[in-house]
Design a protein around this motif. Structure first.
Motif, mmCIF file in Angstrom:
data_model
loop_
_atom_site.group_PDB
_atom_site.id
_atom_site.type_symbol
_atom_site.label_atom_id
_atom_site.label_comp_id
_atom_site.label_asym_id
_atom_site.label_seq_id
_atom_site.Cartn_x
_atom_site.Cartn_y
_atom_site.Cartn_z
ATOM 1 N N UNK A 394 0.734 -1.057 0.063
ATOM 2 C CA UNK A 394 0.089 0.051 0.156
ATOM 3 C C UNK A 394 0.960 1.099 -0.155
ATOM 4 N N UNK A 395 1.947 1.297 0.826
ATOM 5 C CA UNK A 395 2.921 2.439 0.847
ATOM 6 C C UNK A 395 3.569 2.559 -0.436
ATOM 7 N N UNK A 396 3.751 1.592 -0.973
ATOM 8 C CA UNK A 396 4.356 1.475 -2.262
ATOM 9 C C UNK A 396 3.586 2.096 -3.456
ATOM 10 N N UNK A 397 2.392 1.682 -3.411
ATOM 11 C CA UNK A 397 1.261 2.270 -4.536
ATOM 12 C C UNK A 397 1.150 3.847 -4.207
ATOM 13 N N UNK A 398 1.104 4.235 -2.740
ATOM 14 C CA UNK A 398 0.943 5.716 -2.589
ATOM 15 C C UNK A 398 1.938 6.496 -3.188
ATOM 16 N N UNK A 399 3.306 6.013 -3.032
ATOM 17 C CA UNK A 399 4.461 6.683 -3.237
ATOM 18 C C UNK A 399 4.365 6.575 -4.891
ATOM 19 N N UNK A 400 4.157 5.866 -5.579
ATOM 20 C CA UNK A 400 4.410 5.686 -7.029
ATOM 21 C C UNK A 400 3.296 6.287 -7.459
ATOM 22 N N UNK A 401 2.151 6.490 -7.192
ATOM 23 C CA UNK A 401 1.056 7.488 -7.589
ATOM 24 C C UNK A 401 1.505 8.951 -7.286
ATOM 25 N N UNK A 402 2.327 9.326 -6.598
ATOM 26 C CA UNK A 402 2.589 10.777 -6.293
ATOM 27 C C UNK A 402 3.893 11.075 -7.071
ATOM 28 N N UNK A 403 4.708 10.262 -7.592
ATOM 29 C CA UNK A 403 5.891 10.475 -8.222
ATOM 30 C C UNK A 403 5.857 10.111 -9.589
#
Length: 418
Positions: A394-403
């Motif tokens: 989930x954290x990985x998905x959040x970061x990839x969405x924002x970058x």
């Protein structure tokens, strides 16, 4: 005469572009007021080739004639290319003329091996000796060590060069034997070890004797070709780690293989160079050298390859969520360095700033922390309260969405070849 030299320069500068190990960091050679140039500079002038490689403005081969037939090398003896060779005086003249016109700030000199190793090394030595002794040139010189050359020649060359390097070529012995059966890693290890011991000896002598000549003041480096053979990222970085520890190397360079032939043992012409993989390897190298990571923490039997969609520091953090969240106001510097989104400069600023009070989110942003990434791994005085913990995916998905990554926009089909 001019046209002939220009033709040679075109051929031999183009042949040298595949060698990326041309950094000038670490030299402290100074002018004695009677010479020309100064090796004590923060960096050397560079330009970029069409394939994105950073090269010195005067980065040349003495010759592209070679007695070896390495499949990955454009100068291999079986390749039907235009051949050329500079004389010693021509290289010296080019260097001095280019320097006086402010075209360059140093020389990167390598060579194909013609006749034998000593014959080639002797001519490289004559170039640097003439520059230093006759032309009084004190600018930066990076000289390639020729595998198999005598220790006497290598030692003398080290008295005139600022940095010396010798290419490991392939990350593993099996990969090297596949593409260059005549070569061995031992041919590289022996001169690296000799030069390293000489550097140590000269430093020890300097403690007892005031006037000791400089010996390779900018240290040694090496280079590995990446993507020509099917090594894992783990094998590549374990090799780099071994060479850093055993020979005190300043740098290991990772050169993504650019297909130059349709040899069935390697990616064929038209295959995209592994630039993303090259970038991830450099990031891992940086974590080893400056962030206190042990290579086994990043790559191991369970994780033999680096992630392509996230950097290795973030990948480690997601696999080790039990270390997080880290309280930014009390954590030791070593752990702050390991937080994704916090670099060396920001970590130092955090340690200094918290002496004057507890840090808040807005202060972290002003310090330079990439907060959108770091927020998943830290606590500070005004961190928002969360009812539940997020999972790594989930954290990985959040970061990839924002970058956004400039690398992932381009297909990286070479990763699928092996």
């Amino acid at each position: 005469m001019f046209d002939r030299i220009r033709k040679k320069l075109t051929v031999l500068a183009d042949a040298a572009k595949y060698d990326v190990s041309c950094s000038s960091s670490g030299s402290d050679r100074k002018n004695d007021k009677r010479g020309l140039g100064n090796g004590h500079i923060s960096g050397i002038c560079h330009t970029y080739t069409e394939d994105g490689r950073c090269v010195s403005l005067l980065k040349i081969l003495l010759t592209n004639h070679c007695i070896f037939d390495c499949a990955y090398c454009v100068s291999r003896k079986s390749n039907d290319i235009e051949r050329a060779a500079f004389t010693v005086d021509e290289v010296v003249s080019l260097t001095m003329n280019f320097y006086r016109r402010n075209y360059i700030e140093g020389l990167f000199l390598s060579s194909g091996i013609f006749k034998n190793a000593d014959f080639t090394m002797e001519r490289l030595l004559r170039v640097v000796k003439k520059l230093r002794l006759e032309e009084k040139y004190n600018g930066y010189i990076h000289l390639k060590t020729i595998p198999g050359a005598s220790e006497d020649l290598i030692r003398e060359a080290g008295l005139y060069a600022d940095r010396m390097s010798i290419n490991l070529e392939m990350p593993t012995e099996s990969g090297l034997k596949l593409l260059a059966p005549e070569k061995s890693h031992q041919d590289v290890i022996k001169p690296l070890d000799f030069v390293n011991k000489q550097i140590i000896q000269f430093k020890d002598e300097k403690k007892l004797i005031k006037h000791i000549p400089k010996f390779v003041p900018a240290g040694q480096s090496t280079q590995m070709v990446i993507g020509a053979t099917p090594e894992t990222d783990k094998e590549i970085m374990y090799t780099a780690d071994t060479f850093y520890r055993n020979f005190s190397l300043r740098r290991v360079y990772y050169s993504g293989y650019i297909p130059i032939s349709n040899d069935t043992r390697m990616p064929i012409i038209g295959t995209q160079p592994p630039l993303l993989r090259e970038n991830r390897l450099y990031q891992t190298d940086w974590l080893m050298r400056f962030y206190g990571f042990n290579i086994q923490e990043i790559l191991n039997d369970q994780n033999p390859h680096l992630d392509t969609d996230i950097d290795p520091k973030l990948s480690w953090a997601l696999r080790n969520l039990h270390h997080f969240p880290i309280d930014i106001n009390v954590a030791p510097y070593r752990m702050i360095m390991r937080i994704p989104g916090i670099g060396i400069s920001s970590a130092n600023k955090i340690v200094e700033a918290r002496k004057f009070g507890k840090l808040r989110i807005d202060q972290l942003k002003k310090i330079g922390v990439a907060y959108n990434r770091a927020k998943h791994f830290i606590k500070c005085i005004d961190s928002p309260f969360q009812l539940r913990d997020f999972q790594a995916h989930q954290i990985k998905a959040f970061i990839l969405t924002e970058s956004e990554s400039k690398y992932l926009k381009n297909a990286n089909n070479q990763l699928l070849l092996f």
